[in-house]
Design a protein around this motif. Structure first.
Motif, PDB file in Angstrom:
ATOM      1  N   ASP A 170      72.311  50.122  17.580  1.00  0.00           N
ATOM      2  CA  ASP A 170      72.516  48.757  18.054  1.00  0.00           C
ATOM      3  C   ASP A 170      71.601  48.422  19.226  1.00  0.00           C
ATOM      4  O   ASP A 170      71.111  47.284  19.347  1.00  0.00           O
ATOM      5  CB  ASP A 170      73.977  48.560  18.453  1.00  0.00           C
ATOM      6  CG  ASP A 170      74.917  48.682  17.268  1.00  0.00           C
ATOM      7  OD1 ASP A 170      74.426  48.813  16.129  1.00  0.00           O
ATOM      8  OD2 ASP A 170      76.144  48.640  17.485  1.00  0.00           O
ATOM      9  N   SER A 171      71.364  49.400  20.100  1.00  0.00           N
ATOM     10  CA  SER A 171      70.457  49.171  21.230  1.00  0.00           C
ATOM     11  C   SER A 171      69.042  48.889  20.739  1.00  0.00           C
ATOM     12  O   SER A 171      68.355  47.989  21.243  1.00  0.00           O
ATOM     13  CB  SER A 171      70.460  50.377  22.161  1.00  0.00           C
ATOM     14  OG  SER A 171      71.739  50.578  22.732  1.00  0.00           O
ATOM     15  N   GLU A 191      80.297  54.917  18.747  1.00  0.00           N
ATOM     16  CA  GLU A 191      79.810  56.234  18.368  1.00  0.00           C
ATOM     17  C   GLU A 191      78.357  56.369  18.807  1.00  0.00           C
ATOM     18  O   GLU A 191      77.597  55.385  18.763  1.00  0.00           O
ATOM     19  CB  GLU A 191      79.928  56.428  16.857  1.00  0.00           C
ATOM     20  CG  GLU A 191      81.351  56.383  16.325  1.00  0.00           C
ATOM     21  CD  GLU A 191      81.861  54.969  16.102  1.00  0.00           C
ATOM     22  OE1 GLU A 191      83.051  54.817  15.760  1.00  0.00           O
ATOM     23  OE2 GLU A 191      81.079  54.014  16.284  1.00  0.00           O
ATOM     24  N   PRO A 192      77.928  57.543  19.232  1.00  0.00           N
ATOM     25  CA  PRO A 192      76.563  57.694  19.758  1.00  0.00           C
ATOM     26  C   PRO A 192      75.478  57.173  18.824  1.00  0.00           C
ATOM     27  O   PRO A 192      74.549  56.477  19.268  1.00  0.00           O
ATOM     28  CB  PRO A 192      76.445  59.212  19.966  1.00  0.00           C
ATOM     29  CG  PRO A 192      77.844  59.661  20.207  1.00  0.00           C
ATOM     30  CD  PRO A 192      78.702  58.801  19.344  1.00  0.00           C
ATOM     31  N   ASP A 193      75.576  57.482  17.534  1.00  0.00           N
ATOM     32  CA  ASP A 193      74.561  57.007  16.590  1.00  0.00           C
ATOM     33  C   ASP A 193      74.569  55.481  16.482  1.00  0.00           C
ATOM     34  O   ASP A 193      73.509  54.840  16.365  1.00  0.00           O
ATOM     35  CB  ASP A 193      74.775  57.625  15.209  1.00  0.00           C
ATOM     36  CG  ASP A 193      74.439  59.107  15.177  1.00  0.00           C
ATOM     37  OD1 ASP A 193      73.793  59.589  16.131  1.00  0.00           O
ATOM     38  OD2 ASP A 193      74.839  59.778  14.207  1.00  0.00           O
ATOM     39  N   GLN A 197      74.042  54.947   8.089  1.00  0.00           N
ATOM     40  CA  GLN A 197      75.266  55.404   8.721  1.00  0.00           C
ATOM     41  C   GLN A 197      76.491  55.152   7.844  1.00  0.00           C
ATOM     42  O   GLN A 197      77.385  55.992   7.748  1.00  0.00           O
ATOM     43  CB  GLN A 197      75.430  54.741  10.088  1.00  0.00           C
ATOM     44  CG  GLN A 197      74.389  55.212  11.102  1.00  0.00           C
ATOM     45  CD  GLN A 197      74.667  54.717  12.505  1.00  0.00           C
ATOM     46  OE1 GLN A 197      75.813  54.499  12.891  1.00  0.00           O
ATOM     47  NE2 GLN A 197      73.615  54.538  13.289  1.00  0.00           N
ATOM     48  N   TYR A 198      76.541  53.995   7.215  1.00  0.00           N
ATOM     49  CA  TYR A 198      77.687  53.701   6.355  1.00  0.00           C
ATOM     50  C   TYR A 198      77.547  54.336   4.977  1.00  0.00           C
ATOM     51  O   TYR A 198      78.542  54.735   4.366  1.00  0.00           O
ATOM     52  CB  TYR A 198      77.893  52.194   6.238  1.00  0.00           C
ATOM     53  CG  TYR A 198      78.495  51.604   7.482  1.00  0.00           C
ATOM     54  CD1 TYR A 198      79.774  51.954   7.881  1.00  0.00           C
ATOM     55  CD2 TYR A 198      77.773  50.737   8.283  1.00  0.00           C
ATOM     56  CE1 TYR A 198      80.334  51.444   9.033  1.00  0.00           C
ATOM     57  CE2 TYR A 198      78.317  50.214   9.440  1.00  0.00           C
ATOM     58  CZ  TYR A 198      79.598  50.573   9.812  1.00  0.00           C
ATOM     59  OH  TYR A 198      80.141  50.073  10.957  1.00  0.00           O
ATOM     60  N   ALA A 199      76.339  54.435   4.483  1.00  0.00           N
ATOM     61  CA  ALA A 199      76.134  55.076   3.185  1.00  0.00           C
ATOM     62  C   ALA A 199      76.545  56.541   3.233  1.00  0.00           C
ATOM     63  O   ALA A 199      76.934  57.122   2.217  1.00  0.00           O
ATOM     64  CB  ALA A 199      74.669  54.958   2.766  1.00  0.00           C
ATOM     65  N   MET A 237      84.709  59.720  24.293  1.00  0.00           N
ATOM     66  CA  MET A 237      83.530  59.769  23.438  1.00  0.00           C
ATOM     67  C   MET A 237      82.338  59.104  24.124  1.00  0.00           C
ATOM     68  O   MET A 237      81.202  59.582  23.998  1.00  0.00           O
ATOM     69  CB  MET A 237      83.816  59.085  22.095  1.00  0.00           C
ATOM     70  CG  MET A 237      82.639  59.113  21.131  1.00  0.00           C
ATOM     71  SD  MET A 237      83.040  58.428  19.498  1.00  0.00           S
ATOM     72  CE  MET A 237      83.301  56.695  19.920  1.00  0.00           C
ATOM     73  N   HIS A 238      82.596  58.033  24.840  1.00  0.00           N
ATOM     74  CA  HIS A 238      81.512  57.352  25.551  1.00  0.00           C
ATOM     75  C   HIS A 238      80.926  58.236  26.647  1.00  0.00           C
ATOM     76  O   HIS A 238      79.697  58.356  26.769  1.00  0.00           O
ATOM     77  CB  HIS A 238      82.023  56.045  26.154  1.00  0.00           C
ATOM     78  CG  HIS A 238      81.054  55.368  27.074  1.00  0.00           C
ATOM     79  ND1 HIS A 238      79.957  54.668  26.609  1.00  0.00           N
ATOM     80  CD2 HIS A 238      80.995  55.313  28.435  1.00  0.00           C
ATOM     81  CE1 HIS A 238      79.277  54.198  27.641  1.00  0.00           C
ATOM     82  NE2 HIS A 238      79.868  54.575  28.763  1.00  0.00           N
TER      83      HIS A 238
END
Length: 474
Positions: free
Chosen positions: A110-111, A103-105, A42-44, A286-287
C-alpha cells in the motif's frame, strides 16, 4: 479534482457499505464511484478456507452493490499497482481510496501504491475502519508499545471510538463501466474440493447477516457471556469473527453496541468489549513486532526443541481429529465442518499440540490458516504463541491445559463431544457425520472406525512438557 472524474474504491477486507470511511468520503464528493476488487499475488496466495470464504464475500457484496445501482469491478494481476494504473487510464479516475491493512506485506504494497499514484498526480488516500485504535496511536507512558494485554485494555477502554457512519445514500455511477473479470474464473473454491459443500450451510454471509448476528447476540446471549463463552456445547458466543475478518461488520459497530448493552445492565458485555480489544492488541503487536507472525516472540523460545515434522504420526493424528482426546478431536472436527472453532476449543487444541505433543506452534498456525474461514493473520499468530508460551502476554509455560478435565468442566454433559464425534455411537449427530464428508478421501476414515486411544495421555503429556521446559532452563 474534476467534479466528473471517478473515484476508485479499492476494496480488501472491508466488504460493507455502512461505517466505511473510504466509501463515505468518496460518495460525499458527488463524483462517480467505481468499487474495485483486485486479486493480486497476496490474495491469490491465500490458503483454502479463507480464500473460499473471501470468494463468497466478494460475490455477495457484488450483489449488494448491484441492488444499489452500482457494480463491483473485478480485476486480477501480478501487482495491485499495475491493475490500478490500468483502471485509471481506462476510466480517467482522479482518485483512489482504500481502507488500511496492517500485515507487513500489505503495508509495503500500500505504501508503494500510494507513493507511485501521488507521483502521477492521483489523489491516493488510505482510511481507517478495520481497527478502532490505529496501532501507532496507543503508547505506554514512556512512549513505547504495550507488551501485556491488561495495561493495553486500561489504556483504551475509555477512549472515544468513532461513531459508526451510515451507509451512503447514493452511489453515483460512471457514464461507462470498465470491464470486469468473472468471479467464477478466479476459482476461489478450488482448494476446498468437496469440503466447500459441507461448510457452506454454516457461513453467514454479508453485512446484513453480520448485523443480525450482533443483534441476536446482544438480545439473547451477552448478559451471560462471561459464562457461556466458555461452554462449547451451547450457543454462547457472538460468532462475529467470520464477519469481522472480511470487514462485513466494523469493530466500531460492535463496540458501540456492546457499550449500549453494558449500560442496559448486561454485565457480560464488558467481556465482549475486552474480546474486541484483544483483537486490537493482536494488531498492535503485529505492527510493532511483525516477527510475531513467523518466529517465537519471546527470547529463548526460538531455540526450543520443538518437533517440526509435519508428517509425524502425532501431527497427522492431531490434524485428523484422531488424537483419542475427545475435546481436541471435537474441536478439530468442528473446524472442518463449519470453518470455525469455539474459542475454548482453540485453546485446548493449541495447548495439546504445543505442550502435550511438543510440536512447533508454526505447524498449528499454518493449519488454522488453511482451515479457518475467520482466519486473521494477527489474531492467529498471537493466539498460537499465547498458547505455546512463546508469545507476548502468553499463558505460562508451566500451565498445561488438561484436555480431559477441561471437558469435564466446560462440557459436563458431553454435548460438544457428542455433536462432533461419531465413532462408537449408535446414532451419531448429523454434524459428526458431516466431518467424514468434509475431510480428504485419502485420510480413509469412516464413522464405523473404532475411536482411537490417546496419542499422548493427558497426564503423561503434561509431565513430558514440564521435563522439556526444565531441560531448557525455563
Amino acid at each position: 479534482m474534476s467534479d466528473t472524474s471517478p473515484i476508485l474504491i479499492w476494496l480488501r477486507r472491508d466488504l460493507r457499505l455502512s461505517d466505511h470511511p473510504a466509501f463515505h468520503t468518496a460518495c460525499a464528493t458527488g463524483q462517480p464511484v467505481i468499487p474495485v476488487y483486485i486479486l493480486d499475488d497476496q490474495y491469490a496466495g491465500l490458503a483454502a478456507a479463507p480464500k473460499y470464504r473471501l470468494g463468497l464475500g466478494i460475490g455477495h457484496f457484488a450483489q449488494v452493490l448491484e441492488e444499489q445501482g452500482s457494480r463491483l469491478i473485478l480485476r486480477s494481476g501480478d501487482t495491485a499497482l499495475e491493475v490500478l494504473q490500468s483502471l485509471i487510464r481506462e476510466t480517467g479516475a482522479s482518485a483512489v481510496y482504500w481502507s488500511r491493512q496492517y500485515e507487513p506485506d500489505a503495508v509495503a504494497r500500500d505504501s508503494a501504491v500510494k507513493s507511485a499514484l501521488k507521483e502521477q498526480g492521483i489523489d491516493a488516500r488510505s482510511f481507517g475502519g478495520h481497527l478502532m485504535f490505529e496501532p501507532w496511536t496507543v503508547e505506554t507512558k514512556l512512549g513505547g508499545y504495550y507488551k501485556v494485554y491488561t495495561p493495553f485494555w486500561r489504556s483504551v477502554k475509555n477512549r472515544d471510538v468513532e461513531v459508526p457512519l451510515a451507509p451512503p445514500s447514493k452511489l453515483h455511477a460512471p457514464d461507462q463501466w470498465p470491464a470486469s473479470d468473472d468471479l467464477a474464473d478466479w476459482h476461489m473454491d478450488a482448494a476446498m474440493n468437496r469440503g466447500a459443500d459441507v461448510l457452506r450451510p454454516f457461513v453467514r454471509l454479508g453485512e446484513q447477516a453480520a448485523q443480525a448476528r450482533l443483534d441476536a447476540f446482544l438480545d439473547n446471549i451477552v448478559a451471560g457471556y462471561n459464562t457461556t463463552r466458555d461452554l462449547p456445547g451451547v450457543d454462547g458466543t457472538s460468532n462475529l469473527s467470520e464477519n469481522l475478518a472480511l470487514g462485513e461488520i466494523s469493530p466500531h459497530q460492535c463496540w458501540h453496541a456492546g457499550w449500549r448493552a453494558l449500560e442496559e445492565g448486561k454485565s457480560g458485555a464488558e467481556i465482549f468489549l475486552k474480546e474486541l480489544v484483544w483483537r486490537e492488541f493482536a494488531y498492535h503487536l503485529m505492527h510493532h513486532t511483525p516477527r510475531i507472525l513467523s518466529i517465537s516472540w519471546r527470547e529463548g523460545w526460538e531455540g526450543f526443541d520443538w518437533n517440526t515434522d509435519e508428517q509425524s504420526a502425532e501431527v497427522i493424528a492431531w490434524k485428523q481429529g484422531r488424537t483419542g482426546i475427545p475435546f481436541v478431536d471435537a474441536a478439530m472436527r468442528e473446524m472442518y465442518v463449519t470453518g470455525r472453532m469455539h474459542n475454548r476449543g482453540r485453546m485446548i487444541v493449541a495447548s495439546y499440540l504445543t505442550k502435550h505433543l511438543l510440536c512447533h506452534w508454526r505447524i498449528g498456525q499454518k493449519w488454522f490458516e488453511e482451515c479457518l474461514i475467520d482466519w486473521d493473520a494477527a489474531s492467529n499468530a498471537m493466539g498460537w504463541q499465547w498458547s505455546a508460551g512463546s508469545g507476548p502476554d502468553a499463558t505460562p509455560y508451566f500451565r498445561v491445559f488438561n484436555p480431559v478435565t477441561q471437558l469435564d468442566k466446560f462440557d459436563k454433559n458431553r454435548d460438544y463431544a457428542g455433536r462432533w464425534i461419531a465413532e462408537g455411537r449408535s446414532d451419531p449427530h448429523s454434524d459428526a457425520l458431516r466431518y467424514f464428508d468434509a475431510i480428504p478421501r485419502s485420510w480413509d476414515i469412516a464413522a464405523s472406525d473404532i475411536y482411537p486411544k490417546p496419542v499422548v495421555d493427558a497426564a503423561d503429556g503434561r509431565n513430558r512438557a514440564l521435563q522439556a521446559y526444565k531441560t531448557r532452563g525455563f
